[in-house]
Structures are given as structure tokens and as C-alpha cells.
Scaffold this motif. Structure first.
Motif, PDB file in Angstrom:
ATOM      1  N   GLY A  80     -71.194 -46.938 -26.092  1.00 38.19           N
ATOM      2  CA  GLY A  80     -71.126 -46.844 -28.177  1.00 38.19           C
ATOM      3  C   GLY A  80     -70.166 -46.401 -27.912  1.00 38.19           C
ATOM      4  O   GLY A  80     -69.843 -46.731 -29.526  1.00 38.19           O
ATOM      5  N   ARG A  81     -68.775 -45.898 -27.599  1.00 35.28           N
ATOM      6  CA  ARG A  81     -67.531 -45.976 -27.564  1.00 35.28           C
ATOM      7  C   ARG A  81     -66.724 -46.686 -28.440  1.00 35.28           C
ATOM      8  O   ARG A  81     -66.613 -46.419 -28.764  1.00 35.28           O
ATOM      9  CB  ARG A  81     -67.422 -45.143 -26.616  1.00 35.28           C
ATOM     10  CG  ARG A  81     -65.495 -44.707 -26.552  1.00 35.28           C
ATOM     11  CD  ARG A  81     -64.712 -43.429 -25.735  1.00 35.28           C
ATOM     12  NE  ARG A  81     -65.049 -44.115 -24.903  1.00 35.28           N
ATOM     13  CZ  ARG A  81     -65.861 -43.740 -23.583  1.00 35.28           C
ATOM     14  NH1 ARG A  81     -66.492 -42.385 -24.130  1.00 35.28           N
ATOM     15  NH2 ARG A  81     -65.894 -44.235 -22.665  1.00 35.28           N
ATOM     16  N   LEU A  82     -67.495 -47.682 -27.618  1.00 30.96           N
ATOM     17  CA  LEU A  82     -66.714 -49.167 -27.904  1.00 30.96           C
ATOM     18  C   LEU A  82     -67.068 -49.748 -29.163  1.00 30.96           C
ATOM     19  O   LEU A  82     -66.422 -50.024 -29.457  1.00 30.96           O
ATOM     20  CB  LEU A  82     -67.300 -50.578 -27.108  1.00 30.96           C
ATOM     21  CG  LEU A  82     -66.500 -51.861 -26.888  1.00 30.96           C
ATOM     22  CD1 LEU A  82     -64.367 -52.051 -26.734  1.00 30.96           C
ATOM     23  CD2 LEU A  82     -66.991 -52.698 -25.524  1.00 30.96           C
ATOM     24  N   HIS A 107     -76.679 -51.491 -24.235  1.00 36.11           N
ATOM     25  CA  HIS A 107     -75.657 -51.582 -25.484  1.00 36.11           C
ATOM     26  C   HIS A 107     -75.812 -50.243 -26.753  1.00 36.11           C
ATOM     27  O   HIS A 107     -76.201 -49.242 -26.327  1.00 36.11           O
ATOM     28  CB  HIS A 107     -77.300 -52.169 -26.579  1.00 36.11           C
ATOM     29  CG  HIS A 107     -77.989 -53.359 -25.307  1.00 36.11           C
ATOM     30  ND1 HIS A 107     -76.924 -54.937 -26.332  1.00 36.11           N
ATOM     31  CD2 HIS A 107     -78.605 -54.027 -25.318  1.00 36.11           C
ATOM     32  CE1 HIS A 107     -77.959 -55.828 -25.681  1.00 36.11           C
ATOM     33  NE2 HIS A 107     -79.485 -54.865 -24.768  1.00 36.11           N
ATOM     34  N   GLY A 108     -74.327 -50.461 -27.104  1.00 35.28           N
ATOM     35  CA  GLY A 108     -74.218 -49.566 -28.021  1.00 35.28           C
ATOM     36  C   GLY A 108     -74.105 -50.003 -29.341  1.00 35.28           C
ATOM     37  O   GLY A 108     -73.811 -51.534 -29.378  1.00 35.28           O
ATOM     38  N   ASP A 109     -74.877 -49.426 -30.483  1.00 34.90           N
ATOM     39  CA  ASP A 109     -75.409 -50.478 -31.762  1.00 34.90           C
ATOM     40  C   ASP A 109     -75.442 -49.154 -32.849  1.00 34.90           C
ATOM     41  O   ASP A 109     -75.451 -47.444 -32.887  1.00 34.90           O
ATOM     42  CB  ASP A 109     -76.646 -49.814 -31.790  1.00 34.90           C
ATOM     43  CG  ASP A 109     -77.124 -50.833 -32.998  1.00 34.90           C
ATOM     44  OD1 ASP A 109     -76.885 -51.353 -33.893  1.00 34.90           O
ATOM     45  OD2 ASP A 109     -78.591 -51.640 -33.101  1.00 34.90           O
ATOM     46  N   THR A 110     -74.329 -49.321 -34.100  1.00 35.69           N
ATOM     47  CA  THR A 110     -73.728 -48.960 -34.937  1.00 35.69           C
ATOM     48  C   THR A 110     -73.130 -49.440 -36.062  1.00 35.69           C
ATOM     49  O   THR A 110     -73.326 -50.780 -36.057  1.00 35.69           O
ATOM     50  CB  THR A 110     -72.498 -47.999 -34.534  1.00 35.69           C
ATOM     51  OG1 THR A 110     -72.167 -46.572 -35.302  1.00 35.69           O
ATOM     52  CG2 THR A 110     -71.341 -48.853 -34.025  1.00 35.69           C
ATOM     53  N   PHE A 141     -76.139 -47.006 -43.027  1.00 41.78           N
ATOM     54  CA  PHE A 141     -74.976 -46.074 -41.997  1.00 41.78           C
ATOM     55  C   PHE A 141     -75.914 -46.125 -40.750  1.00 41.78           C
ATOM     56  O   PHE A 141     -77.671 -45.954 -40.735  1.00 41.78           O
ATOM     57  CB  PHE A 141     -75.039 -45.358 -42.644  1.00 41.78           C
ATOM     58  CG  PHE A 141     -73.447 -45.056 -43.063  1.00 41.78           C
ATOM     59  CD1 PHE A 141     -72.732 -45.134 -43.013  1.00 41.78           C
ATOM     60  CD2 PHE A 141     -73.833 -45.345 -44.777  1.00 41.78           C
ATOM     61  CE1 PHE A 141     -70.873 -45.727 -43.039  1.00 41.78           C
ATOM     62  CE2 PHE A 141     -72.733 -45.304 -45.302  1.00 41.78           C
ATOM     63  CZ  PHE A 141     -71.083 -45.497 -45.125  1.00 41.78           C
ATOM     64  N   GLU A 142     -75.224 -46.723 -39.356  1.00 49.00           N
ATOM     65  CA  GLU A 142     -76.403 -46.503 -38.448  1.00 49.00           C
ATOM     66  C   GLU A 142     -75.636 -45.917 -36.900  1.00 49.00           C
ATOM     67  O   GLU A 142     -74.574 -45.754 -36.843  1.00 49.00           O
ATOM     68  CB  GLU A 142     -76.663 -47.393 -37.808  1.00 49.00           C
ATOM     69  CG  GLU A 142     -77.420 -47.700 -36.761  1.00 49.00           C
ATOM     70  CD  GLU A 142     -77.714 -49.018 -36.394  1.00 49.00           C
ATOM     71  OE1 GLU A 142     -78.868 -49.442 -35.353  1.00 49.00           O
ATOM     72  OE2 GLU A 142     -77.453 -50.289 -36.762  1.00 49.00           O
ATOM     73  N   HIS A 143     -75.707 -44.740 -36.372  1.00 50.80           N
ATOM     74  CA  HIS A 143     -75.391 -43.923 -34.906  1.00 50.80           C
ATOM     75  C   HIS A 143     -76.910 -44.194 -34.330  1.00 50.80           C
ATOM     76  O   HIS A 143     -77.993 -44.033 -34.336  1.00 50.80           O
ATOM     77  CB  HIS A 143     -75.231 -42.790 -35.351  1.00 50.80           C
ATOM     78  CG  HIS A 143     -74.262 -42.763 -35.688  1.00 50.80           C
ATOM     79  ND1 HIS A 143     -72.458 -43.484 -35.289  1.00 50.80           N
ATOM     80  CD2 HIS A 143     -73.415 -41.751 -37.233  1.00 50.80           C
ATOM     81  CE1 HIS A 143     -71.406 -43.005 -36.257  1.00 50.80           C
ATOM     82  NE2 HIS A 143     -72.064 -42.165 -37.206  1.00 50.80           N
ATOM     83  N   THR A 144     -76.315 -44.534 -32.978  1.00 46.12           N
ATOM     84  CA  THR A 144     -77.398 -44.228 -31.886  1.00 46.12           C
ATOM     85  C   THR A 144     -76.966 -42.970 -31.264  1.00 46.12           C
ATOM     86  O   THR A 144     -75.358 -42.425 -31.722  1.00 46.12           O
ATOM     87  CB  THR A 144     -76.817 -45.402 -30.636  1.00 46.12           C
ATOM     88  OG1 THR A 144     -76.741 -46.422 -31.162  1.00 46.12           O
ATOM     89  CG2 THR A 144     -77.366 -44.951 -29.205  1.00 46.12           C
ATOM     90  N   ILE A 145     -77.854 -42.719 -30.963  1.00 46.36           N
ATOM     91  CA  ILE A 145     -78.265 -41.021 -30.739  1.00 46.36           C
ATOM     92  C   ILE A 145     -78.384 -40.802 -29.521  1.00 46.36           C
ATOM     93  O   ILE A 145     -79.267 -41.028 -29.306  1.00 46.36           O
ATOM     94  CB  ILE A 145     -78.599 -40.125 -32.143  1.00 46.36           C
ATOM     95  CG1 ILE A 145     -79.764 -40.263 -31.708  1.00 46.36           C
ATOM     96  CG2 ILE A 145     -77.777 -39.788 -33.181  1.00 46.36           C
ATOM     97  CD1 ILE A 145     -81.127 -39.024 -33.317  1.00 46.36           C
TER      98      ILE A 145
END
Length: 351
Positions: free
Chosen positions: A121-123, A207-210, A334-338
Motif C-alpha cells: 500500500g505504501r509503495l 496487492h496495494g490499490d489506490t 478516488f480510491e484507498h485500500t483500507i
């Protein structure tokens, strides 16, 4: 440029009040469009009201588009697929014929999994932040894709969209009326455009998705307001998340906020569980609904509202990916992974 209006019965394996369960995936033609199917009375009422509101939006936007200098989006030239070093691990769908879809089973993690999700997620957030700095008049979305691709592989990760269900690029770039899944190409961004950049990375098996919507040059006040309200709707939805909270509360929160400003909420595309699998349960609806299900501790999923200034009806281009608004009205996302924590929710996709 040709297009095909999306019909729910053609684009979705989601039917009735819940998902049909398959042993592996709910196969969907392209990145999890959602079909309501037959709903209970309250949902049918909501759909009827939505149709009336949409008609008003369409009339308003037709006049606005006619009086604006903005031209409808057209496809450009797509460059060859970019290469990924052999030593970088690939998700299992790469170079396979597995269609895009949502896998059964929620993404709930142990401590190691949570740390891996934080890293991916950070990357993803760092890549997205960098991509946003590139947005300016004259740059092509293909150039943004090149920069995103390079930064991801330089960090030993794989760009999750590349090869997913046949998607040809490493990032999605959705300009102006493009709701989602825009393919980077030779079109140069123009002064006044808005562009959503959707980044997903596959790092250490997770996977990190944003995504975020950016301004290109001098953007008018109406477009800026749409983008601001879309971001606010995501923030408000995240703020109500916690163990035991019903997923349908997300849709109500987003829809209520959009209604205050007269914006449409796209219903065809959804958020999803994410982690070891790119797209998994639960399906996250961004509009008012009566679906069942509650959030679980240590569960990860995305929330990714798409709001429009006009029609919420999607039209798909002949590339079978790019989805635009039927009336050419602007769309923002807009999108975040939480991660669901004991105290609420942790945003995993931030620097």
C-alpha cells in the motif's frame, strides 16, 4: 472511435440480491462491473428516482458541454506492452487466460499479512504521488504509464494491471468523462483536463490499490468542485468503517454526500477485497443498497467512489476497457485500500 453502451445483462455475473458463488471466481468481462438484477422494493424505488434525476442531469449537461470548449475524449495510439524483469514475481493471472473477476473469500490477514499489505500500500501511494506530479498540459498518458511502470519495477514490484484480463498497460488513466479503466495512449493532456490515475502494485505477494483525480493546468471551478466532493465522499465512507459495521453503510454515506451537490453516483463499478488476490470479496457498492454483510477485523478492501456531473450510465469503447459517461459529462474517482482495525479503519495506501 466506436462504443458500446453497457447493458447489465451483458457485462455481469452478479445477479439477483447476492452473488452467485463459484469455486474460484465470479468471472466478469472487465474489472468487476456490477449488475443489481432484481432487488427489493426499496432498491427499485431508488433506481426509479435515480432515473428521473439522471434525466435532469443529462439535460443540464448537454447544454453545458455544448457551451464549453472541451471536446469529447477520443482514443489515441497505444504503445507496445512494457517489459518486466524476469526476477520480479508475477501474480498468477499474468500470461494466463484467466478472465477478470472477483474471487470468493474475503481478505483477512495475520500480522505478517498486514505488514505485507502496509508495504504494498505504501509503495502504491508513493507511485501515485509521483505520477500526480507529472500531470501537466502536453504530457501523454502513455508517458505517465512509462514513469509508473519504471518506478514500480525499480522497487521490485509488479504493476498489477499489466496483463490482468488482457489489460495492456501498467496503470489506468481516466481523463475527463472517462469513468474508469482508461488505457494510457498517445493523447496529450490538455489545459483544463482532469485525470484519474489508478495505481496497483504487487509486492511480496500482496496487492496495494489506490487512485486519485488530478488537475491539469487551469481547471474550472465546476470540475474542481466535483473532484473535491468525490474525495470528501471517500473520506466520509472510510470514517464510518469498523468491525461489525454493515457494508451498505458505505454506499449510503457516499450517496448522501453526492446528493447534497447534485452529483450522480456510478453504480456499475464497485470496490472490492484486495490482498493476496487483486479482486476478492466483499463487493463494495458506492450507492444506497440493502446488501448484507459486515466488516471483519483485519479485513482489507477498497472503497473507490465514482461521481459524475451528469449521467451515471456507462458506455464502453471498442477496446473493451475504457468506460465513459453516456452524455460526455465529467467523472471523478478516488480510491484507498483500507484495513479494518479494532478502532476503525487504517488507510494502507498513503505515504
Amino acid at each position: 472511435m466506436g462504443s458500446l453502451q453497457i447493458q447489465p445483462r451483458l457485462v455481469s455475473s452478479f445477479m439477483g440480491a447476492r452473488l452467485f458463488r463459484f469455486s474460484t471466481q465470479h468471472h466478469l468481462p472487465h474489472l468487476f462491473p456490477y449488475n443489481q438484477g432484481t432487488k427489493h422494493v426499496s432498491m427499485q424505488l431508488s433506481r426509479s428516482l435515480s432515473s428521473i434525476t439522471n434525466l435532469l442531469f443529462n439535460r443540464r449537461n448537454a447544454n453545458e458541454l455544448a457551451n464549453s470548449k472541451r471536446q469529447r475524449l477520443r482514443p489515441g495510439k497505444v504503445s507496445p506492452r512494457r517489459q518486466v524483469p524476469k526476477e520480479i514475481p508475477r501474480p498468477p493471472y499474468v500470461n494466463s487466460k484467466i478472465p477478470a473477476g472477483i474471487a470468493s473469500g474475503s481478505e483477512v490477514h495475520d500480522e505478517n499479512g498486514i505488514e505485507c499489505m502496509r508495504a504494498s500500500g505504501r509503495l502504491a501511494a508513493q507511485v501515485l504521488q509521483y505520477a500526480g506530479t507529472l500531470v501537466k498540459p502536453g504530457i501523454t498518458t502513455d508517458e505517465i504509464d512509462q514513469a509508473v511502470h519504471q518506478m514500480i519495477i525499480d522497487n521490485g514490484a509488479y504493476p498489477s494491471p499489466l496483463g490482468y484480463g488482457g489489460f495492456p498497460k501498467s496503470v489506468c488513466t481516466s481523463v475527463n468523462e472517462c469513468i474508469c479503466h482508461g488505457i494510457p495512449d498517445s493523447r496529450a493532456l490538455q489545459d483544463g483536463d482532469i485525470v484519474n490515475i489508478d495505481v496497483t502494485v504487487f509486492l511480496n505477494g500482496y496487492h496495494g490499490d489506490t487512485s486519485a483525480t488530478y488537475f491539469c493546468g487551469d481547471v474550472d471551478d465546476e470540475a474542481r468542485k466535483l473532484v473535491q466532493v468525490t474525495k470528501e465522499s471517500l473520506d466520509k465512507a472510510i470514517s464510518i468503517c469498523a468491525p461489525g459495521v454493515e457494508f451498505k453503510t458505505i454506499g449510503k454515506t457516499i450517496h448522501d454526500h453526492a446528493d447534497r451537490y447534485g452529483y450522480g453516483v456510478v453504480e456499475t463499478f464497485v470496490g472490492h477485497g484486495v490482498g493476496r488476490v487483486f479482486h476478492a470479496d466483499p463487493v463494495i457498492l458506492h450507492y444506497r443498497n440493502n446488501e448484507r454483510g459486515r466488516m471483519m477485523l483485519n479485513q482489507t478492501f477498497t472503497i473507490e467512489p465514482m461521481l459524475t456531473m451528469g449521467s451515471i450510465n456507462p458506455v464502453m469503447w471498442n477496446d473493451n476497457w475504457t468506460v465513459v459517461t453516456q452524455d460526455g459529462s465529467l467523472s471523478a474517482q478516488f480510491e484507498h485500500t483500507i484495513l479494518i482495525t479494532p478502532d476503525g479503519a487504517e488507510i494502507m495506501t498513503q505515504c
